[in-house]
Write a protein that holds these residues in place. Structure first.
Motif, PDB file in Angstrom:
ATOM      1  N   ALA A  75       0.832  -1.194   0.000  1.00  0.00           N
ATOM      2  CA  ALA A  75       0.000   0.000   0.000  1.00  0.00           C
ATOM      3  C   ALA A  75       0.873   1.253   0.000  1.00  0.00           C
ATOM      4  O   ALA A  75       2.038   1.226   0.411  1.00  0.00           O
ATOM      5  CB  ALA A  75      -0.911  -0.012   1.228  1.00  0.00           C
ATOM      6  N   PRO A  76       0.345   2.381  -0.468  1.00  0.00           N
ATOM      7  CA  PRO A  76       1.142   3.611  -0.485  1.00  0.00           C
ATOM      8  C   PRO A  76       1.650   4.022   0.887  1.00  0.00           C
ATOM      9  O   PRO A  76       2.784   4.506   1.016  1.00  0.00           O
ATOM     10  CB  PRO A  76       0.175   4.647  -1.072  1.00  0.00           C
ATOM     11  N   TRP A  77       0.824   3.862   1.927  1.00  0.00           N
ATOM     12  CA  TRP A  77       1.267   4.260   3.265  1.00  0.00           C
ATOM     13  C   TRP A  77       2.385   3.350   3.780  1.00  0.00           C
ATOM     14  O   TRP A  77       3.242   3.801   4.539  1.00  0.00           O
ATOM     15  CB  TRP A  77       0.078   4.274   4.217  1.00  0.00           C
ATOM     16  N   THR A  78       2.381   2.097   3.337  1.00  0.00           N
ATOM     17  CA  THR A  78       3.478   1.210   3.718  1.00  0.00           C
ATOM     18  C   THR A  78       4.788   1.650   3.075  1.00  0.00           C
ATOM     19  O   THR A  78       5.851   1.649   3.719  1.00  0.00           O
ATOM     20  CB  THR A  78       3.158  -0.236   3.305  1.00  0.00           C
ATOM     21  N   HIS A  81       5.998   4.768   4.851  1.00  0.00           N
ATOM     22  CA  HIS A  81       6.584   4.423   6.156  1.00  0.00           C
ATOM     23  C   HIS A  81       7.990   3.861   5.978  1.00  0.00           C
ATOM     24  O   HIS A  81       8.907   4.194   6.745  1.00  0.00           O
ATOM     25  CB  HIS A  81       5.688   3.419   6.871  1.00  0.00           C
ATOM     26  N   THR A  82       8.173   3.027   4.968  1.00  0.00           N
ATOM     27  CA  THR A  82       9.505   2.483   4.695  1.00  0.00           C
ATOM     28  C   THR A  82      10.477   3.594   4.302  1.00  0.00           C
ATOM     29  O   THR A  82      11.631   3.615   4.743  1.00  0.00           O
ATOM     30  CB  THR A  82       9.417   1.436   3.570  1.00  0.00           C
ATOM     31  N   GLY A  83      10.017   4.526   3.473  1.00  0.00           N
ATOM     32  CA  GLY A  83      10.877   5.633   3.087  1.00  0.00           C
ATOM     33  C   GLY A  83      11.272   6.500   4.264  1.00  0.00           C
ATOM     34  O   GLY A  83      12.436   6.928   4.361  1.00  0.00           O
ATOM     35  N   TRP A  87      15.023   7.065   5.601  1.00  0.00           N
ATOM     36  CA  TRP A  87      15.531   8.442   5.649  1.00  0.00           C
ATOM     37  C   TRP A  87      16.092   8.770   7.029  1.00  0.00           C
ATOM     38  O   TRP A  87      17.155   9.387   7.153  1.00  0.00           O
ATOM     39  CB  TRP A  87      14.417   9.410   5.274  1.00  0.00           C
ATOM     40  N   THR A  88      15.375   8.398   8.063  1.00  0.00           N
ATOM     41  CA  THR A  88      15.862   8.662   9.427  1.00  0.00           C
ATOM     42  C   THR A  88      17.096   7.832   9.751  1.00  0.00           C
ATOM     43  O   THR A  88      17.955   8.263  10.526  1.00  0.00           O
ATOM     44  CB  THR A  88      14.756   8.364  10.447  1.00  0.00           C
ATOM     45  N   ALA A  89      17.206   6.654   9.140  1.00  0.00           N
ATOM     46  CA  ALA A  89      18.394   5.834   9.356  1.00  0.00           C
ATOM     47  C   ALA A  89      19.601   6.373   8.611  1.00  0.00           C
ATOM     48  O   ALA A  89      20.741   6.007   8.932  1.00  0.00           O
ATOM     49  CB  ALA A  89      18.119   4.393   8.936  1.00  0.00           C
ATOM     50  N   GLY A  90      19.395   7.223   7.614  1.00  0.00           N
ATOM     51  CA  GLY A  90      20.503   7.827   6.885  1.00  0.00           C
ATOM     52  C   GLY A  90      20.875   7.135   5.592  1.00  0.00           C
ATOM     53  O   GLY A  90      21.605   7.710   4.776  1.00  0.00           O
ATOM     54  N   THR A  91      20.404   5.926   5.386  1.00  0.00           N
ATOM     55  CA  THR A  91      20.784   5.204   4.165  1.00  0.00           C
ATOM     56  C   THR A  91      20.143   5.805   2.924  1.00  0.00           C
ATOM     57  O   THR A  91      20.779   5.898   1.862  1.00  0.00           O
ATOM     58  CB  THR A  91      20.372   3.728   4.291  1.00  0.00           C
ATOM     59  N   VAL A 259       9.538  -0.663  -4.619  1.00  0.00           N
ATOM     60  CA  VAL A 259       8.520   0.297  -5.048  1.00  0.00           C
ATOM     61  C   VAL A 259       8.914   1.708  -4.640  1.00  0.00           C
ATOM     62  O   VAL A 259       8.693   2.675  -5.386  1.00  0.00           O
ATOM     63  CB  VAL A 259       7.147  -0.099  -4.470  1.00  0.00           C
ATOM     64  N   LEU A 260       9.531   1.858  -3.472  1.00  0.00           N
ATOM     65  CA  LEU A 260       9.998   3.172  -3.034  1.00  0.00           C
ATOM     66  C   LEU A 260      11.038   3.730  -4.005  1.00  0.00           C
ATOM     67  O   LEU A 260      10.978   4.913  -4.380  1.00  0.00           O
ATOM     68  CB  LEU A 260      10.595   3.061  -1.630  1.00  0.00           C
ATOM     69  N   GLY A 261      11.979   2.898  -4.428  1.00  0.00           N
ATOM     70  CA  GLY A 261      12.975   3.360  -5.395  1.00  0.00           C
ATOM     71  C   GLY A 261      12.345   3.766  -6.716  1.00  0.00           C
ATOM     72  O   GLY A 261      12.720   4.781  -7.312  1.00  0.00           O
TER      73      GLY A 261
END
Length: 292
Positions: A75-78, A81-83, A87-91, A259-261
């Motif tokens: 889902a888009p919200w998933t 959330h992964t993005g 992002w917060t992890a820095g990778t 999908v995020l990429g």
């Protein structure tokens, strides 16, 4: 005495004579003739976002209704959330910066090379004889098929990635700019000769305005091509970048990361194409066309 006989004439009353009605002239108001408009109409701000937003809404609705298997298409919200987690992890920030730097380097080199080669081939018969055939041969060879050869020549590092992106970029820039230069009306050239314009004045006042529409078409294709080639190159012996992130996610079955990429590549492509369109409208504000 003669009798006077008086006769009385009795006349019947006159009948009204039937007359045909006199036609009354019809007063018509004649204004401007109604012209059917064939143009697409007035431009709507942010209208190009309608298609992507509609697609996103369909995706979200199908996910909420349970019509999509989250293992196949999350889902888009998933994905969001992964993005946020990456992002917060820095990778994600590191991969994003690396991809942008690679694409910028290759795009800049390819843009300069395409413009210089197109000008040399479009303004000189000798340049056209030496350059155009070579570029056509290069265009016929699949650019991604050159990757093994460039790895042998330039190594497995960053150089061959930038060179491949530059080749992908310069070909559409050259083709469209060269075609625009060849399509300039010869009457403008004759007029410039009559006015005794210098070579620089001819290029500045005739060549550049006449070739700009074709140049921007090639620029839009080049921007898209740089992102298309980048996603492939970053999966070949890379240690960072969006393509590397997607390749690693494939090994671990992380569909949401893949999908995020893809979404990030799509946003980059849409944003860069919109930037080129905006620049085109500003530079070619003097031209009246269907898109203006």
């Amino acid at each position: 005495m003669a009798d006077h006989v008086s006769t009385v004439l009795v006349t019947a009353p006159e009948r009204p004579v039937a007359t045909s009605p006199v036609p009354v002239p019809r007063v018509t108001t004649t204004g401007r003739p109604r012209v059917r408009r064939l143009a697409p109409g007035r431009r709507r701000p942010y209208a190009r976002l309608l298609g992507p937003l509609l697609l996103l809404a369909v995706w979200a609705g199908a996910s909420a209704a349970g019509l999509l298997d989250p293992r196949i298409l999350p889902a888009p919200w998933t994905v969001l959330h992964t993005g946020w987690h990456l992002w917060t992890a820095g990778t994600l920030r590191t991969d994003l910066g690396t991809s942008l730097w690679r694409a910028t380097q290759g795009f800049a080199i390819g843009l300069v090379a395409g413009v210089l080669l197109a000008l040399a081939a479009g303004l000189s018969r000798i340049g056209e004889a030496l350059i155009d055939g070579t570029v056509q041969v290069n265009r016929a060879v699949p650019t991604l098929g050159l990757i093994p050869l460039f790895i042998l020549w330039l190594g497995i590092g960053e150089t061959f990635k930038v060179v491949i992106i530059a080749i992908v970029v310069y070909i559409p820039v050259y083709l469209n700019l060269h075609a625009a230069l060849a399509g300039i009306d010869s009457r403008y050239v004759e007029l410039a000769e009559v006015l005794r314009l210098s070579r620089w004045q001819f290029v500045r006042q005739v060549v550049i305005p006449g070739a700009l529409p074709g140049f921007f078409v090639g620029l839009r294709l080049a921007v898209t091509g740089s992102w298309l080639s980048l996603v492939v190159l970053e999966q070949i012996n890379a240690t960072n970048g969006l393509g590397y992130m997607m390749f690693q996610a494939q090994n671990y079955g992380q569909t949401d990361v893949i999908v995020l990429g893809l979404l990030i590549y799509g946003v980059f492509g849409f944003a860069s194409d919109s930037a080129v369109r905006l620049l085109e409208r500003r530079v070619l504000a003097w031209r009246r066309s269907l898109s203006s």
